[in-house]
Design a protein around this motif. Structure first.
Motif, PDB file in Angstrom:
ATOM      1  N   LEU A   1      55.129  11.151 -13.619  1.00  0.00           N
ATOM      2  CA  LEU A   1      55.847  11.227 -14.944  1.00  0.00           C
ATOM      3  C   LEU A   1      57.044  10.438 -15.009  1.00  0.00           C
ATOM      4  CD1 LEU A   1      55.787  11.845 -18.132  1.00  0.00           C
ATOM      5  CD2 LEU A   1      56.728  14.196 -17.316  1.00  0.00           C
ATOM      6  N   ILE A   2      57.906  10.589 -14.090  1.00  0.00           N
ATOM      7  CA  ILE A   2      59.450  10.192 -13.956  1.00  0.00           C
ATOM      8  C   ILE A   2      59.012   8.725 -13.700  1.00  0.00           C
ATOM      9  CG2 ILE A   2      61.529   9.890 -12.763  1.00  0.00           C
ATOM     10  CD1 ILE A   2      61.156  12.560 -14.457  1.00  0.00           C
ATOM     11  N   GLU A   3      58.138   8.274 -12.970  1.00  0.00           N
ATOM     12  CA  GLU A   3      58.079   6.616 -12.415  1.00  0.00           C
ATOM     13  C   GLU A   3      57.287   6.313 -13.956  1.00  0.00           C
ATOM     14  OE1 GLU A   3      57.782   3.316 -10.667  1.00  0.00           O
ATOM     15  OE2 GLU A   3      58.838   5.199 -10.088  1.00  0.00           O
ATOM     16  N   ALA A   4      56.595   6.870 -14.562  1.00  0.00           N
ATOM     17  CA  ALA A   4      56.056   6.163 -15.586  1.00  0.00           C
ATOM     18  C   ALA A   4      57.138   5.934 -16.681  1.00  0.00           C
ATOM     19  CB  ALA A   4      55.075   7.117 -16.471  1.00  0.00           C
ATOM     20  N   LEU A   5      57.977   6.790 -16.948  1.00  0.00           N
ATOM     21  CA  LEU A   5      59.269   6.665 -17.718  1.00  0.00           C
ATOM     22  C   LEU A   5      59.977   5.633 -17.349  1.00  0.00           C
ATOM     23  CD1 LEU A   5      60.172  10.368 -18.432  1.00  0.00           C
ATOM     24  CD2 LEU A   5      58.824   8.811 -20.216  1.00  0.00           C
ATOM     25  N   ASN A   6      60.108   5.738 -15.881  1.00  0.00           N
ATOM     26  CA  ASN A   6      60.843   4.320 -15.363  1.00  0.00           C
ATOM     27  C   ASN A   6      60.209   2.978 -15.715  1.00  0.00           C
ATOM     28  OD1 ASN A   6      63.016   5.763 -14.159  1.00  0.00           O
ATOM     29  ND2 ASN A   6      62.167   6.110 -12.305  1.00  0.00           N
ATOM     30  N   MET A   7      59.066   2.920 -15.610  1.00  0.00           N
ATOM     31  CA  MET A   7      58.290   1.936 -15.845  1.00  0.00           C
ATOM     32  C   MET A   7      58.370   1.322 -17.442  1.00  0.00           C
ATOM     33  SD  MET A   7      54.727   2.379 -13.375  1.00  0.00           S
ATOM     34  CE  MET A   7      54.252   1.172 -14.312  1.00  0.00           C
ATOM     35  N   LEU A   8      58.343   2.404 -18.302  1.00  0.00           N
ATOM     36  CA  LEU A   8      58.487   2.037 -19.667  1.00  0.00           C
ATOM     37  C   LEU A   8      59.879   1.601 -20.167  1.00  0.00           C
ATOM     38  CD1 LEU A   8      56.752   5.160 -21.387  1.00  0.00           C
ATOM     39  CD2 LEU A   8      55.883   2.883 -21.199  1.00  0.00           C
ATOM     40  N   SER A   9      60.933   2.104 -19.167  1.00  0.00           N
ATOM     41  CA  SER A   9      62.309   1.689 -19.478  1.00  0.00           C
ATOM     42  C   SER A   9      62.297   0.285 -19.028  1.00  0.00           C
ATOM     43  CB  SER A   9      63.366   2.512 -18.500  1.00  0.00           C
ATOM     44  OG  SER A   9      64.524   2.226 -18.766  1.00  0.00           O
ATOM     45  N   ARG A  10      62.121  -0.239 -17.894  1.00  0.00           N
ATOM     46  CA  ARG A  10      61.968  -1.368 -17.246  1.00  0.00           C
ATOM     47  C   ARG A  10      61.278  -2.459 -18.267  1.00  0.00           C
ATOM     48  NH1 ARG A  10      61.199   1.157 -12.095  1.00  0.00           N
ATOM     49  NH2 ARG A  10      59.052   0.654 -12.330  1.00  0.00           N
ATOM     50  N   ARG A  11      60.207  -2.115 -18.852  1.00  0.00           N
ATOM     51  CA  ARG A  11      59.314  -3.065 -19.937  1.00  0.00           C
ATOM     52  C   ARG A  11      60.361  -3.193 -20.909  1.00  0.00           C
ATOM     53  NH1 ARG A  11      53.476  -1.227 -21.037  1.00  0.00           N
ATOM     54  NH2 ARG A  11      53.390  -1.524 -18.672  1.00  0.00           N
ATOM     55  N   ALA A  12      60.743  -2.126 -21.646  1.00  0.00           N
ATOM     56  CA  ALA A  12      61.539  -2.324 -22.673  1.00  0.00           C
ATOM     57  C   ALA A  12      63.019  -3.178 -22.334  1.00  0.00           C
ATOM     58  CB  ALA A  12      62.196  -0.949 -23.219  1.00  0.00           C
ATOM     59  N   GLN A  13      63.485  -3.082 -21.203  1.00  0.00           N
ATOM     60  CA  GLN A  13      64.607  -4.026 -20.911  1.00  0.00           C
ATOM     61  C   GLN A  13      63.961  -5.540 -20.808  1.00  0.00           C
ATOM     62  OE1 GLN A  13      66.427  -2.403 -17.066  1.00  0.00           O
ATOM     63  NE2 GLN A  13      67.194  -0.443 -18.335  1.00  0.00           N
TER      64      GLN A  13
END
Length: 244
Positions: free
Chosen positions: A229-241
């Motif tokens: 779950l934490i890695e999925a949130l990191n991936m979403l954050s990187r995509r948004a950036q």
């Protein structure tokens, strides 16, 4: 056939089947992660074939072991005692499989962190994975996970048809999920490191169980789910950036 009809009419058998299918699918996640990481090191045209063979071997091993349930049950009988613990064949297989997983995960983590083969390799020579080596390693881990899977099944039900159906369904799910999971792992390098961390944790769990220390699987999979779950949130954050 009469036994199968009787089981089909028994609600308790359906509950046992559903529970065992879920358990077998969960246990198969470990096997599938290992197969995905290993086959991703092969040339692109061999990856899908290696995954199908690896998962097919898992099915053959599980069904073969179901045919020797009497022998499988005896694998839990102590062979010798050391450090106050009676070691059985199952314990020795779990320890060996756990050590292999820890060694393999450590080696892959080192390769991902420092892919340079070093000065001892000839220039231009690259250490890789051959198709045969991948199949052998998959077969070894299939054996470890299959024995653990069948012993779990024996502990949950006495009916062989239920075990067979649960194993076939679980392996079918593995087969359907293999290619998407492998593509996802290959497309996300950080997920590879996370999956290797999972494999190392699973390896240590197998070693601990081999030495008689029971580790509740719920804690292991809860930790894996939280990390994912934490890695999925990191991936979403990187995509948004990247979009910004």
């Amino acid at each position: 056939m009469d036994q199968i009809y009787a089981l089909a009419a028994d609600p308790t058998a359906w509950v046992a089947l559903a529970t065992l299918v879920i358990m077998e699918v969960v246990l198969g996640i470990d096997n599938l992660i290992f197969i995905s990481i290993l086959t991703n090191k092969l040339p692109a045209h061999q990856q899908a074939k290696a995954r199908r063979i690896g998962i097919g071997l898992a099915l053959v091993l599980r069904l073969g072991l179901l045919g020797t349930i009497a022998i499988i049950v005896q694998l839990t009988e102590p062979l010798f005692t050391a450090f106050g613990h009676g070691f059985s064949w199952r314990d020795l297989i779990l320890i060996a499989g756990g050590l292999f997983l820890v060694w393999k995960a450590t080696k892959e983590i080192h390769h991902n962190v420092d892919p340079d083969p070093g000065p001892d390799m000839f220039e231009g020579q690259k250490a890789g994975m051959t198709f045969g080596a991948a199949i052998v390693q998959i077969l070894l881990l299939d054996l470890v996970f299959s024995i653990d899977s069948i012993i779990t099944a024996v502990g949950m039900t006495d009916h062989v048809p239920i075990m067979v159906i649960a194993v076939v369904v679980a392996v079918a799910v593995m087969l359907l999920a293999a290619d998407p999971l492998a593509r996802f792992i290959q497309a996300n390098p950080t997920v590879v490191m996370l999956a290797l961390g999972f494999l190392m944790m699973i390896g240590m769990t197998l070693i601990a169980e081999g030495f008689g220390a029971h580790v509740p699987k719920g804690y292991i999979y809860a930790a894996m789910a939280f990390s994912a779950l934490i890695e999925a949130l990191n991936m979403l954050s990187r995509r948004a950036q990247r979009k910004r």
